[in-house]
Structure formats: structure tokens, C-alpha cells
Design a protein around this motif. Sequence first.
Motif, PDB file in Angstrom:
ATOM      1  N   SER A  76     -14.856  11.871  39.256  1.00  0.00           N
ATOM      2  CA  SER A  76     -15.252  11.686  40.652  1.00  0.00           C
ATOM      3  C   SER A  76     -14.623  12.731  41.571  1.00  0.00           C
ATOM      4  N   GLN A  77     -13.473  13.292  41.170  1.00  0.00           N
ATOM      5  CA  GLN A  77     -12.776  14.250  42.019  1.00  0.00           C
ATOM      6  C   GLN A  77     -13.592  15.505  42.250  1.00  0.00           C
ATOM      7  N   ILE A  78     -14.450  15.873  41.300  1.00  0.00           N
ATOM      8  CA  ILE A  78     -15.249  17.089  41.476  1.00  0.00           C
ATOM      9  C   ILE A  78     -16.236  16.918  42.626  1.00  0.00           C
ATOM     10  N   ALA A  79     -16.794  15.697  42.792  1.00  0.00           N
ATOM     11  CA  ALA A  79     -17.701  15.440  43.911  1.00  0.00           C
ATOM     12  C   ALA A  79     -16.935  15.411  45.237  1.00  0.00           C
ATOM     13  N   ARG A 111     -16.161  24.333  55.391  1.00  0.00           N
ATOM     14  CA  ARG A 111     -16.933  25.543  55.660  1.00  0.00           C
ATOM     15  C   ARG A 111     -17.916  25.372  56.816  1.00  0.00           C
ATOM     16  N   ARG A 112     -18.323  24.131  57.099  1.00  0.00           N
ATOM     17  CA  ARG A 112     -19.272  23.905  58.186  1.00  0.00           C
ATOM     18  C   ARG A 112     -18.572  23.558  59.492  1.00  0.00           C
ATOM     19  N   GLY A 113     -17.274  23.696  59.562  1.00  0.00           N
ATOM     20  CA  GLY A 113     -16.565  23.490  60.802  1.00  0.00           C
ATOM     21  C   GLY A 113     -16.354  22.049  61.188  1.00  0.00           C
ATOM     22  N   ARG A 114     -16.493  21.120  60.239  1.00  0.00           N
ATOM     23  CA  ARG A 114     -16.223  19.702  60.443  1.00  0.00           C
ATOM     24  C   ARG A 114     -17.153  19.035  61.450  1.00  0.00           C
ATOM     25  N   LYS A 115     -18.280  19.669  61.817  1.00  0.00           N
ATOM     26  CA  LYS A 115     -19.246  19.040  62.713  1.00  0.00           C
ATOM     27  C   LYS A 115     -20.316  18.357  61.863  1.00  0.00           C
ATOM     28  N   VAL A 116     -19.912  17.323  61.158  1.00  0.00           N
ATOM     29  CA  VAL A 116     -20.796  16.711  60.168  1.00  0.00           C
ATOM     30  C   VAL A 116     -20.998  15.223  60.416  1.00  0.00           C
ATOM     31  N   ALA A 117     -20.547  14.685  61.523  1.00  0.00           N
ATOM     32  CA  ALA A 117     -20.708  13.257  61.789  1.00  0.00           C
ATOM     33  C   ALA A 117     -22.191  12.900  61.815  1.00  0.00           C
ATOM     34  N   GLY A 118     -22.574  11.868  61.070  1.00  0.00           N
ATOM     35  CA  GLY A 118     -23.961  11.446  61.002  1.00  0.00           C
ATOM     36  C   GLY A 118     -24.783  12.141  59.947  1.00  0.00           C
ATOM     37  N   CYS A 119     -24.224  13.124  59.274  1.00  0.00           N
ATOM     38  CA  CYS A 119     -24.946  13.844  58.223  1.00  0.00           C
ATOM     39  C   CYS A 119     -25.180  12.923  57.031  1.00  0.00           C
ATOM     40  N   ARG A 120     -26.366  13.017  56.416  1.00  0.00           N
ATOM     41  CA  ARG A 120     -26.687  12.236  55.234  1.00  0.00           C
ATOM     42  C   ARG A 120     -26.415  13.062  53.977  1.00  0.00           C
ATOM     43  N   LEU A 121     -25.695  12.492  53.039  1.00  0.00           N
ATOM     44  CA  LEU A 121     -25.439  13.138  51.750  1.00  0.00           C
ATOM     45  C   LEU A 121     -26.261  12.405  50.695  1.00  0.00           C
ATOM     46  N   HIS A 122     -27.287  13.073  50.180  1.00  0.00           N
ATOM     47  CA  HIS A 122     -28.234  12.453  49.245  1.00  0.00           C
ATOM     48  C   HIS A 122     -27.923  12.913  47.828  1.00  0.00           C
ATOM     49  N   SER A 123     -27.911  11.975  46.892  1.00  0.00           N
ATOM     50  CA  SER A 123     -27.590  12.275  45.500  1.00  0.00           C
ATOM     51  C   SER A 123     -28.337  11.307  44.599  1.00  0.00           C
ATOM     52  N   GLN A 134     -14.914   6.740  50.356  1.00  0.00           N
ATOM     53  CA  GLN A 134     -13.865   6.833  51.374  1.00  0.00           C
ATOM     54  C   GLN A 134     -13.926   8.177  52.098  1.00  0.00           C
ATOM     55  N   THR A 135     -14.256   9.255  51.353  1.00  0.00           N
ATOM     56  CA  THR A 135     -14.377  10.571  51.979  1.00  0.00           C
ATOM     57  C   THR A 135     -15.553  10.601  52.950  1.00  0.00           C
ATOM     58  N   LEU A 136     -16.677   9.999  52.569  1.00  0.00           N
ATOM     59  CA  LEU A 136     -17.824   9.915  53.474  1.00  0.00           C
ATOM     60  C   LEU A 136     -17.457   9.142  54.739  1.00  0.00           C
ATOM     61  N   TRP A 137     -16.772   8.038  54.561  1.00  0.00           N
ATOM     62  CA  TRP A 137     -16.387   7.217  55.715  1.00  0.00           C
ATOM     63  C   TRP A 137     -15.431   7.979  56.625  1.00  0.00           C
ATOM     64  N   ARG A 138     -14.496   8.729  56.047  1.00  0.00           N
ATOM     65  CA  ARG A 138     -13.516   9.459  56.847  1.00  0.00           C
ATOM     66  C   ARG A 138     -14.176  10.533  57.706  1.00  0.00           C
ATOM     67  N   HIS A 139     -15.243  11.140  57.215  1.00  0.00           N
ATOM     68  CA  HIS A 139     -15.947  12.180  57.973  1.00  0.00           C
ATOM     69  C   HIS A 139     -17.144  11.625  58.740  1.00  0.00           C
ATOM     70  N   HIS A 140     -17.291  10.301  58.779  1.00  0.00           N
ATOM     71  CA  HIS A 140     -18.370   9.646  59.530  1.00  0.00           C
ATOM     72  C   HIS A 140     -19.747  10.105  59.045  1.00  0.00           C
ATOM     73  N   MET A 141     -19.900  10.227  57.726  1.00  0.00           N
ATOM     74  CA  MET A 141     -21.152  10.626  57.115  1.00  0.00           C
ATOM     75  C   MET A 141     -21.839   9.413  56.488  1.00  0.00           C
ATOM     76  N   LEU A 142     -23.124   9.588  56.154  1.00  0.00           N
ATOM     77  CA  LEU A 142     -23.918   8.521  55.564  1.00  0.00           C
ATOM     78  C   LEU A 142     -24.278   8.883  54.132  1.00  0.00           C
ATOM     79  N   GLY A 143     -24.220   7.912  53.242  1.00  0.00           N
ATOM     80  CA  GLY A 143     -24.605   8.119  51.859  1.00  0.00           C
ATOM     81  C   GLY A 143     -26.053   7.731  51.629  1.00  0.00           C
ATOM     82  N   SER A 144     -26.708   8.439  50.719  1.00  0.00           N
ATOM     83  CA  SER A 144     -28.095   8.149  50.366  1.00  0.00           C
ATOM     84  C   SER A 144     -28.276   8.433  48.885  1.00  0.00           C
TER      85      SER A 144
END
Length: 388
Positions: free
Chosen positions: A263-266, A276-288, A301-311
Motif C-alpha cells: 500500500s505504501q507505493i500508492a 508537485r501540484r502545489g497542494r491545491k488539490v482539495a476536492g480532487c477525485r482520485l479514481h482507481s 487517511q492520505t486522501l482525507w488529510r488532503h481533502h480529496m475524494l476517492g473513486s
Amino acid sequence: MSKPYPKEFRDDVVRVARNRGPDVDLEQIAKDFGIHFTTLYSWLKKADIEDGKRPGSTVTDAAELRAAQRRIRTLEQENEVLPGGGVFRSSASAGKMSYPLVRELAADGIPVTVTCRVVKIARQPYYRCLANPVTDAEWAQAHLADALFDAHRDDPEFGYRFLADEARDAGLVFADRTAWRICSENGWWSVFGKKRRGKKTKVGAPAHDDLVRRDFTGPAPNQLWLTDLTEHQTREGKLYLCAIKDVWSNRIVGYSMSDRMESQIAVDALESAVARRGRKVAGCRLHSDRGSQFRSRKLQQTLWRHHMLGSMGQVGSAGDNAAMESFFSLLQKNVLNRQTWDTREQLRIAIITWIERTYHRRRRQTTLGRLTPIEYEIIMTQAADQVA
């Protein structure tokens, strides 16, 4: 202030620079990876210092020096707490290893962490005591728990009823149900009790809903990222790659490579993309897909810390992540299957060179108006700035 580059990216650039051909200079490598020549030279200089090829203070030496300085400060503070130290000797609570002493020393500038470590008490109960002073009922229950624990330690084969009888003999008054509750909360069961059955492993995080529905478009950067894992065999063993693509420009915004599929690789790939994107990622969807690496608690936990959404797409449905599969197909044909790779290091350099030099800066894409991902991002960013 310029945004920092992920450590894995810096290490890969240094690898490429050190293994360059005789007809390739550092300026060309810096241009291929989108960095300044002085930045590349600085990275090479630091790498030579770390490897002992150039005199200087390494990162490890600097970290050890800072750790030693922190330790010296901590020892000085502990000396103030220990018997014979100034604060402890002059304290009105001298000799009482208790919460009032911790509070008094904290008022005198001694950190609570240091005092608790010296007097060997936990910090969490101390803070809870400050927030909620112990009531008479809690005090009585603590004495009851001590009596039950002493009885359980002396006779571990006793059940809670026998433990309750032993506590009553000590003069305590309570109901059997109270004894059961305390024993249940602390796991003080008879050694002859019935063994509990069930899974011994933690339940994994639930899968996310599909927030993409095969609509692989993004009107702006950092709104939809796609990610997946791939692997390739070398003579040393397999090398695993986790990459993240921004569908707005089809650029690979983060990646991580490892010799183990964990899991650490993800998590590392996601942290690289955020950096690299300057931490302006709140609300971004990560689809996998629904692989265990993307369903892990660490990644959630990493998604939650950066205020991102999982898909996540459906199980066994490659089309639900087709845009990412197409990138890996290109990588497979252009790099992985071109030759037999002797070492993971050799394959790693080839992958990162192809991504940064060819895919990002030379390979034009029809969906981007015959532009490369880097050209597309530059043009669209400048246009947005002019409109603003």
C-alpha cells in the motif's frame, strides 16, 4: 516560492544524469526534466556528498547533530525534574510523583512530556484529569478494578463471579454486573473460558463509489486524477510502478516505484502528486480500480488529510479506468517490452526518462490539439491568467 520536488523524482533525475551517455550534457537533461541547470547541479553535488565522493556534511550528519542538540536540551530539562535539580528541590510538591507536580513544573517552563517521562506516568491520563477531574464514583470504580485485577492475577482461572467474591472479601460493595463490565472492558477472562472465534485481521476500508462513470474529462487541473499499478520483470526481480495522471492535460503528476507491491507505493505516488501540484488539490477525485493497495487504510487517511475524494470502478471492469490503462499500454510498448532488463535500476531510469522526456515534452496528443502535456498546461495556464 517555488514548489518542492518529491525526493523520488530528485533521486531519479540524479540517476539519469549519472548514467548519461558521452554525447549528453547536463543542460540537456535539465531541459528534458523541466528543471534549471543550477538545480540539477545542486542535486548532483548533494548526492556526491551523501555518497562520500565530495567532502561536506551529509543529511544524516545534520540530522544526527539536530537530534543531539535536542537530546541535550531534554537532558537539561530532565535534570531540573530529577531529585537534586533546582525546580524539583524548590517545589512545594517535592517527592510527590503526581499530577500536581506535573502541572507546577509545566508552569515553570518544563514540558509536560519531559516530566511525565521522568516520573514515569502517561500524558494522556494527565490531560484527561485536567479536563475532567476524577469523580467519587470513578475513584470507587478504580479501587474496584484494582481489587479485581489483583484477584485475577493471583487466580487467572477464576471467572468474574469468583473475582467479585474476592473483591467483596476486601470490603468493597458492588453488583456482579459491575464486576462483569469491568472484567469485560479489560479482558480479564478465565483461562478456561470459551475461546472466541473470528477473523484475526482488521477489516479493510470499504470501496468508494464510482464518481467518474467512464467520463475521463477534466475542465480544470487537479479535478480528476487516475491511478493504477503495473509491474515488469527484470533479471533481479519485478519492479512495480504506481502512476497518477491528471486527465485535464494527461500529464503524469506523480509516481512511485518499488520492488514490493504494498500500500505504501500508492501512498508515495499520491504524496508525490500533491507535492508537485502545489497542494491545491482539495476536492480532487482520485479514481482507481479496487486493488488492495487503493483500499488500504493508509491511502484513505492520505486522501482525507488532503481533502480529496476517492473513486473506484467495478471489479473486473478494465473500461472503468480505460484512460489510465491506455497510458500503461503506451509504456508497455515503448519501454517495458523493448528489451530484456538486467536490473531494476536500469528499468527505473528508462521509465522515468521516457515519461519526463518523451511522453511529457515530445509526444503530441490529438485530444490536446496536437500539443504535448507540458505545452498544453503552459498555454492553458497563460490563457487563464490573461482572463483573470
